[in-house]
Design an enzyme around this catalytic site. Structure first.
Site, mmCIF file in Angstrom:
data_model
loop_
_atom_site.group_PDB
_atom_site.id
_atom_site.type_symbol
_atom_site.label_atom_id
_atom_site.label_comp_id
_atom_site.label_asym_id
_atom_site.label_seq_id
_atom_site.Cartn_x
_atom_site.Cartn_y
_atom_site.Cartn_z
ATOM 1 N N ASP A 68 79.704 -40.077 83.862
ATOM 2 C CA ASP A 68 81.056 -40.633 83.908
ATOM 3 C C ASP A 68 81.040 -41.796 84.894
ATOM 4 O O ASP A 68 80.805 -41.612 86.084
ATOM 5 C CB ASP A 68 82.050 -39.559 84.350
ATOM 6 N N ASP A 122 83.045 -45.225 78.843
ATOM 7 C CA ASP A 122 82.419 -44.971 80.148
ATOM 8 C C ASP A 122 81.973 -43.534 80.347
ATOM 9 O O ASP A 122 81.708 -43.119 81.472
ATOM 10 C CB ASP A 122 83.395 -45.346 81.265
ATOM 11 N N GLU A 123 81.862 -42.768 79.264
ATOM 12 C CA GLU A 123 81.573 -41.347 79.430
ATOM 13 C C GLU A 123 80.741 -40.846 78.258
ATOM 14 O O GLU A 123 80.992 -41.212 77.109
ATOM 15 C CB GLU A 123 82.896 -40.579 79.504
#
Length: 482
Positions: free
Chosen positions: A11, A105-106
């Site tokens: 993350d 983003d993860e």
């Protein structure tokens, strides 16, 4: 559950805000808020400096301004975020063929499937090297969680924030989860958490001790069964390489309610075109067009139309959305509009030209019979945007510009016929500020610059990892906690 912590969850830390700080030297270490800047704007991401002041994601921007009046408020630059995300996902793809992106983003990564980890030592080493690689390539930090399941890996990455690594040893799950809040578990939101609190359950250990039967009684069979398994640390979900999207949609919230029916239709058609652009970028087509309308009183209506076959034709989608709008009462004003496409497929129907022609004919008939007119029988014209609105649209705060003399910079703000620009680049010194007329011919919008000009070559990653320029992972940044 796996016997080794070979499922990794990455993350990125305050992704949008961190990218803006890396791109703008003058914002490093300062409060940054990224999101909608209008009266009804919402915070997308806040930097950690802004979070200390109480600002968080999904908060109204107006409230954020009251909490952090001196923060930098920027409009998102999704082209930059997507390019950085592609760099990160490429690194993850080199670790394993099983990468499950959850957002820009993860992502989850199955390290065992990639042959890069099979025990605690190798998993920890791979996680630390990944964090180093991400910083070398993008200039940003990411937090890593390692565990024997997806649920625990995600919880571990939350514990690692910001800029850390947490590994949960298989066999210690219940002990580690026991003191944590019930809100730690996936699917336990404010409402469920409050319901459990009233029943005397505030920690994960409380759920485990209550037993499955009691949880089923409290929250229902399906949720209660899953909640009990999670409280015991049980999660057998595999990492799935491709998550098939069920729909593609776009929506906009307006600073001021729209009352002009012609303006509302124009906005719907604009959103339909944007929706098709996303559809085509994903190499997909769709069969059902969905219109979403939120009215002045916050009531939300959805209407849908199923076409004869999948399409990615902007004319078809645009005019289907316009037809759906005709069935919606917008009297009183509209605060939000959205257009989506569902029933996705990897192909389009061959009869698209006929389908588009049919749509155009229907739209022409509707327009001829229902177009509003003024007393002199001339079509009602949409009220033009003010000079300030045009300037804000052309020069969004935070977006990139280029000046023929001063070079690359970014917009600090605009108003009263002027636009203020700070001229600086990623990795450089803090730049100087210059103000121009909004119609200055030497100033033009520009594309974002890379955050790292000369990134380390990771083409051989992970077999031959180049030595980090910043040295080994520090205890503060890469400390592994039990």
């Amino acid at each position: 559950m796996r016997p080794a912590p070979t499922i990794l969850h990455l993350d990125m830390d305050a992704f949008y805000a961190s990218a803006e700080q890396a791109a703008k030297p003058s914002l490093r270490g300062k409060a940054v808020v990224v999101g909608g800047l209008g009266p009804r704007g919402v915070v997308a991401t806040a930097s950690y400096e802004a979070r200390v002041l109480g600002v968080h994601s999904a908060m109204p921007t107006a409230q954020a301004r009251r909490l952090a009046p001196n923060a930098a408020y920027l409009v998102p630059r999704f082209s930059l975020y997507r390019s950085v995300s592609e760099q990160v996902m490429e690194l993850l793809g080199r670790l394993s063929p099983l990468v499950e992106p959850l957002s820009l983003d993860e992502a989850f990564v199955d390290l065992e499937a990639g042959g890069v980890a099979d025990d605690t030592v190798s998993a920890r080493r791979t996680g630390e090297r990944l964090r180093t690689a991400i910083r070398e390539v993008t200039g940003l930090s990411g937090s890593v969680g390692l565990a024997g399941s997806k649920m625990l890996a995600k919880i571990a990455s939350e514990q690692a924030k910001p800029d850390g690594l947490v590994l949960m040893e298989p066999g210690t799950e219940r002990e580690l989860l026991a003191p944590m809040s019930v809100r730690t578990l996936p699917g336990v939101g404010p409402a469920t958490g409050d319901h459990l609190r009233r029943a005397g359950m505030t920690t994960v250990n409380d759920l485990a001790e209550a037993g499955e039967a009691e949880l089923v009684r409290l929250v229902g069979k399906a949720h209660g069964h899953g909640l009990y398994r999670m409280a015991l640390g049980l999660d057998d979900r595999p990492v799935v390489a491709e998550r098939d999207a069920k729909s593609v949609s776009v929506e906009d919230t307006f600073d001021v309610d729209l009352h002009d029916r012609v303006r509302v239709r124009a906005e719907v058609e604009r959103l339909a075109v944007r929706c098709v652009e996303r559809l085509r970028s994903a190499d997909r087509s769709g069969r059902t067009v969905v219109l979403k309308v939120r009215r002045y009183d916050f009531s939300t209506l959805t209407r849908s139309e199923t076409l004869r076959g999948p399409t990615d034709d902007p004319t078809v989608v645009r005019e289907a959305a316009a037809r759906l709008l005709e069935a919606v009462d917008t009297t009183g004003g509209v605060r939000l509009l959205g257009v989506g496409v569902t029933g996705l497929a990897d192909f389009t129907q061959e009869d698209l030209f006929a389908q588009a022609a049919d749509a155009r004919e229907l739209a022409a008939r509707a327009e001829a019979s229902e177009k509003p007119v003024a007393e002199d029988d001339k079509p009602v014209e949409e009220e033009p945007e003010s000079a300030e609105q045009l300037a804000a649209r052309r020069w969004p705060a935070g977006h990139d510009v280029r000046h023929t003399v001063h070079g690359h910079g970014w917009v600090q703000g605009s108003g009263v016929g002027r636009v203020t620009v700070r001229f600086e680049e990623p990795g450089g010194p803090v730049g100087r500020v210059v103000t121009f007329r909004v119609d200055d011919p030497e100033l033009s919008p520009a594309d974002p610059l890379p955050l790292v000009r000369d990134p380390v070559d990771y083409s051989s990653w992970p077999a031959s990892l180049p030595k980090s320029r910043s040295g080994p992972v520090s205890a503060a940044g890469g400390e592994s906690r039990p």
